[in-house]
Design a protein around this motif. Structure first.
Motif, PDB file in Angstrom:
ATOM      1  N   VAL A 185      -1.164   6.096   3.444  1.00 19.57           N
ATOM      2  CA  VAL A 185      -2.056   5.477   2.403  1.00 19.57           C
ATOM      3  C   VAL A 185      -3.052   6.280   1.874  1.00 19.57           C
ATOM      4  CG1 VAL A 185      -3.214   3.610   1.342  1.00 19.57           C
ATOM      5  CG2 VAL A 185      -1.157   3.386   2.449  1.00 19.57           C
ATOM      6  N   GLN A 217      -1.277  12.666  -3.760  1.00 18.00           N
ATOM      7  CA  GLN A 217       0.270  12.785  -4.401  1.00 18.00           C
ATOM      8  C   GLN A 217       0.328  13.892  -5.229  1.00 18.00           C
ATOM      9  OE1 GLN A 217       1.351   9.050  -6.393  1.00 18.00           O
ATOM     10  NE2 GLN A 217       0.394   7.604  -5.007  1.00 18.00           N
ATOM     11  N   TYR A 233      -1.100   2.542  -2.993  1.00 16.27           N
ATOM     12  CA  TYR A 233      -0.333   4.172  -3.125  1.00 16.27           C
ATOM     13  C   TYR A 233      -0.084   4.161  -4.719  1.00 16.27           C
ATOM     14  CZ  TYR A 233       3.295   0.801  -2.129  1.00 16.27           C
ATOM     15  OH  TYR A 233       4.231  -0.212  -2.281  1.00 16.27           O
TER      16      TYR A 233
END
Lengths: 114, 110
Positions: free
Chosen positions: A99, A103, B96
């Motif tokens: 986490v 990304q 996320y």
């Protein structure tokens, strides 16, 4: 290349047809994400895969949308019976899986449903 | 209701000008991230701000996190055509699922 790749880069289809979008994540990244980017809605989360865990499908807009990730690597997003409102850019991203890890996004697949 | 409001939505300026874009919310965030998305590409992370009042610089880009951690700004000095793109903010944090604002589309004309 070492980045996230997606195919096809562009897809034009007719309303009612099924489409499959492919994502190849960065090698070694255990987490994979799909997002949708459309003019009216911005960038929306669709689905998240992490290792062998059950995917988080909470962002999928309808049961016409599904995704698989085979062997912990390549992922396919399938849209059945496409509608005009499905027209958007579908972006895939991958990360190292923890986490808050960054990304990394692919270039996206531009889907146009006529 | 959009969690993150970005303004302006569109901005077109001449090369060499300065500009500031904003990311605002009524919620407090543990962190906030800025991304830039160039035409035909996916978003690329520019910076993460974590502490209220924090200022981070990335060449000609200056990012600031509000004292109350509800808002952030991005200032670009002497903008270049290569700065053209969609600037997105995301709430960061432990989730996320990136939750972006709708972005500011910046065009820098030569």
């Amino acid at each position: 290349g070492a980045g996230v790749s997606q195919s096809p880069s562009n897809k034009v289809t007719e309303k009612g047809k099924d489409v499959e979008l492919r994502c190849d994540p960065i090698s070694g990244h255990t987490a994979l994400y799909w997002y949708r980017q459309s003019l009216g809605q911005g960038l929306e989360f669709l689905i998240y895969f992490q290792g062998n865990s059950a995917p988080d499908k909470s962002g999928l807009p309808s049961d016409r949308f599904s995704a698989e990730r085979t062997g912990g690597s390549v992922s396919t997003l399938t849209i059945q019976r496409t509608q005009q409102e499905d027209s958007a850019v579908y972006l895939c991203a991958s990360s190292r899986g923890q986490v808050q890890e960054t990304q990394y996004f692919g270039p996206g697949t531009r889907l146009l449903v006529l | 209701t959009q969690l993150l409001e970005q303004s302006p939505q569109f901005l077109s300026i001449q090369e060499g000008e300065n500009l500031t874009v904003y990311c605002n919310s009524s919620s407090v965030f543990s962190s906030l991230q800025w991304y830039r998305q160039e035409p035909g590409e996916g978003p690329v992370l520019l910076v993460t701000v974590v502490t209220g009042g924090e200022v981070k610089k990335l060449k000609r880009l200056t990012f600031q996190f509000g004292d109350a951690r509800k808002d952030s700004s991005l200032h670009i000095t002497a903008a270049q055509p290569g700065d053209t793109g969609l600037y997105l903010c995301d709430r960061g944090g432990s989730n996320y699922k990136l939750t972006f604002g709708k972005g500011t589309l910046l065009t820098v004309n030569p």
